[in-house]
Design a protein around this motif. Sequence first.
Motif, mmCIF file in Angstrom:
data_model
loop_
_atom_site.group_PDB
_atom_site.id
_atom_site.type_symbol
_atom_site.label_atom_id
_atom_site.label_comp_id
_atom_site.label_asym_id
_atom_site.label_seq_id
_atom_site.Cartn_x
_atom_site.Cartn_y
_atom_site.Cartn_z
ATOM 1 N N ALA A 1 -24.665 20.800 27.525
ATOM 2 C CA ALA A 1 -25.121 19.450 27.916
ATOM 3 C C ALA A 1 -26.107 18.630 27.124
ATOM 4 O O ALA A 1 -25.755 17.489 26.703
ATOM 5 C CB ALA A 1 -26.205 19.421 29.243
ATOM 6 N N VAL A 2 -26.692 19.647 26.151
ATOM 7 C CA VAL A 2 -27.421 18.874 25.102
ATOM 8 C C VAL A 2 -26.565 18.480 24.137
ATOM 9 O O VAL A 2 -26.700 17.308 23.466
ATOM 10 C CB VAL A 2 -28.550 19.935 24.365
ATOM 11 C CG1 VAL A 2 -29.071 19.152 23.163
ATOM 12 C CG2 VAL A 2 -29.735 19.895 25.722
ATOM 13 N N LEU A 3 -25.556 19.238 23.788
ATOM 14 C CA LEU A 3 -24.389 18.868 22.601
ATOM 15 C C LEU A 3 -23.699 17.722 23.050
ATOM 16 O O LEU A 3 -23.460 16.744 22.388
ATOM 17 C CB LEU A 3 -23.728 20.122 22.363
ATOM 18 C CG LEU A 3 -24.333 21.409 21.762
ATOM 19 C CD1 LEU A 3 -23.485 22.550 21.599
ATOM 20 C CD2 LEU A 3 -25.048 20.882 20.364
ATOM 21 N N GLY B 1 -24.533 15.291 25.150
ATOM 22 C CA GLY B 1 -25.407 14.182 25.064
ATOM 23 C C GLY B 1 -25.731 13.704 23.902
ATOM 24 O O GLY B 1 -25.710 12.384 23.437
ATOM 25 N N ARG B 2 -25.957 14.395 22.900
ATOM 26 C CA ARG B 2 -25.908 13.973 21.579
ATOM 27 C C ARG B 2 -24.650 13.408 21.005
ATOM 28 O O ARG B 2 -24.367 12.536 20.217
ATOM 29 C CB ARG B 2 -26.303 15.186 20.688
ATOM 30 C CG ARG B 2 -26.489 14.699 19.180
ATOM 31 C CD ARG B 2 -27.741 14.083 18.985
ATOM 32 N NE ARG B 2 -27.251 12.430 18.664
ATOM 33 C CZ ARG B 2 -27.827 11.314 18.857
ATOM 34 N NH1 ARG B 2 -29.050 11.493 18.984
ATOM 35 N NH2 ARG B 2 -27.328 10.216 18.363
ATOM 36 N N PHE B 3 -23.329 13.900 21.449
ATOM 37 C CA PHE B 3 -21.978 13.514 21.063
ATOM 38 C C PHE B 3 -21.842 12.338 21.778
ATOM 39 O O PHE B 3 -21.220 11.423 20.922
ATOM 40 C CB PHE B 3 -20.895 14.489 21.590
ATOM 41 C CG PHE B 3 -19.504 14.045 21.403
ATOM 42 C CD1 PHE B 3 -19.039 14.242 20.103
ATOM 43 C CD2 PHE B 3 -18.986 13.494 22.465
ATOM 44 C CE1 PHE B 3 -17.665 13.982 19.888
ATOM 45 C CE2 PHE B 3 -17.298 12.935 22.120
ATOM 46 C CZ PHE B 3 -17.050 13.325 20.892
ATOM 47 N N TYR B 4 -22.332 11.963 22.784
ATOM 48 C CA TYR B 4 -22.191 10.643 23.459
ATOM 49 C C TYR B 4 -22.803 9.655 22.546
ATOM 50 O O TYR B 4 -22.159 8.257 22.391
ATOM 51 C CB TYR B 4 -22.842 10.634 24.793
ATOM 52 C CG TYR B 4 -23.121 9.306 25.554
ATOM 53 C CD1 TYR B 4 -21.926 8.460 25.959
ATOM 54 C CD2 TYR B 4 -24.546 8.775 25.788
ATOM 55 C CE1 TYR B 4 -22.265 7.348 26.899
ATOM 56 C CE2 TYR B 4 -24.781 7.536 26.053
ATOM 57 C CZ TYR B 4 -23.525 6.802 26.696
ATOM 58 O OH TYR B 4 -23.845 5.718 27.323
ATOM 59 N N TYR B 5 -24.186 9.858 22.037
ATOM 60 C CA TYR B 5 -24.721 9.062 21.242
ATOM 61 C C TYR B 5 -24.295 8.632 19.941
ATOM 62 O O TYR B 5 -24.180 7.630 19.513
ATOM 63 C CB TYR B 5 -26.157 9.345 21.177
ATOM 64 C CG TYR B 5 -27.368 9.098 22.293
ATOM 65 C CD1 TYR B 5 -27.209 7.803 23.134
ATOM 66 C CD2 TYR B 5 -27.975 10.170 22.971
ATOM 67 C CE1 TYR B 5 -27.895 7.690 24.174
ATOM 68 C CE2 TYR B 5 -28.566 9.867 23.934
ATOM 69 C CZ TYR B 5 -28.721 8.698 24.810
ATOM 70 O OH TYR B 5 -29.444 8.481 25.787
ATOM 71 N N THR C 1 -20.676 16.188 30.880
ATOM 72 C CA THR C 1 -22.127 16.379 30.580
ATOM 73 C C THR C 1 -22.600 16.508 32.088
ATOM 74 O O THR C 1 -23.600 17.351 32.379
ATOM 75 C CB THR C 1 -22.566 14.865 30.079
ATOM 76 O OG1 THR C 1 -21.941 14.953 28.933
ATOM 77 C CG2 THR C 1 -23.932 15.169 29.722
ATOM 78 N N ALA C 2 -22.105 15.755 33.092
ATOM 79 C CA ALA C 2 -22.598 15.869 34.461
ATOM 80 C C ALA C 2 -22.501 17.345 34.968
ATOM 81 O O ALA C 2 -23.355 18.007 35.489
ATOM 82 C CB ALA C 2 -21.773 15.012 35.161
#
Length: 364
Positions: free
Chosen positions: A40-42, A44-48, A270-271
């Motif tokens: 999830a963290v990775l 989330g960073r990929f999304y940004y 991510t969800a």
Amino acid sequence: MLIQDENLTDRSPFLKLRRWQWWLLVAINILFLIAGQAAAVLLGRFYYDQGGNSTWMATFVQTAGFPILCIPLIFLHPSQKLETSTSSTYPSIKIVALLYFVLGLLVAGDNMLYSVGLLYLSASTYSLICATQLAFNAVFSYLLNSQKLTALILNSVVILSLSAALIAVNEDSDGPSGVSKGKYLVGFICTLGASALYSLLLSLMQLSFQKVLRKETYNVVLEMQIYTSLVGTCVSTVGMFGSGEWKGLQDEMKGFKSGRVSYVLTLVWTAVSWQVCAVGVVGLIFAVSSLFSNVISTLSLAITPLAALLVFHDEMNGVKVIAMLLALCGFCSYIYQNYLDDTKARKSESQSHTDDVIQESHHV
């Protein structure tokens, strides 16, 4: 876990499990937590990194996958669900609804803080700062859950706090490209605040199991996660529309560097990852304790920087390496304390059983 759900009406039946069965139960939840949180963290960073900039969307996906948890809940035996809702010790629907609503609001606020933190920090820096949640949780567990603070636990708290302090004072701490020192500081404060709120949330969940719900079966754990996530998702949706961020989502999808399909899949997975993590978190709370759940989460956060190094090529300077090693040492310190507690509990149980046998023989 599902098969044994009928017998898990309180924490004491865990002592009736064989040693390997209890550790297997714990190991499964540990796997869920570590794998789910790291992914999830990775993501989330990929999304940004790929052009996403909606903090409300990043907050939304952290709870929006809750319908997935309905699948195992459906397969629970009907009698178990009936027992949960009709038990004389189970609180009224109004009390339960209020409990889930308050916890859901805390979840939404915590997720927003995490989203802002991840926006302004690299995945490795973000993860190492999050390790401070163990220090916060030790305090909340002591105040709310009567958790003993032994020398090993205090040692773990001090080491992990030192790890986060190194990141805070590290002049070479890196953020995503284009992030100013001011925004970096905002990201640091938000992540630190999210860690504190998350720790409070874990302790409140454990307290809810003990004092309000008075039942810790697996279906109750799933129901808590589902309903609090539902509230959190509704709050995130209101925030997204209230802030006007929803108007830019179509342009965000078009401008996503890896394409529209990748944009959708990133949000979906991510969800899913956050829900897998959530099952592990809540499972460990009622199987062991909120402090143990947080320690395992801290282990995941110590591992995530290595994954970020491989995936995003984050800078790993000497301070970060030392901080990560300190986080691992803090984890080992608490695990050893848990091993001592487990051994002591087993010996106590064995001695009690021996005394009962001797007493019965005297009666004969």
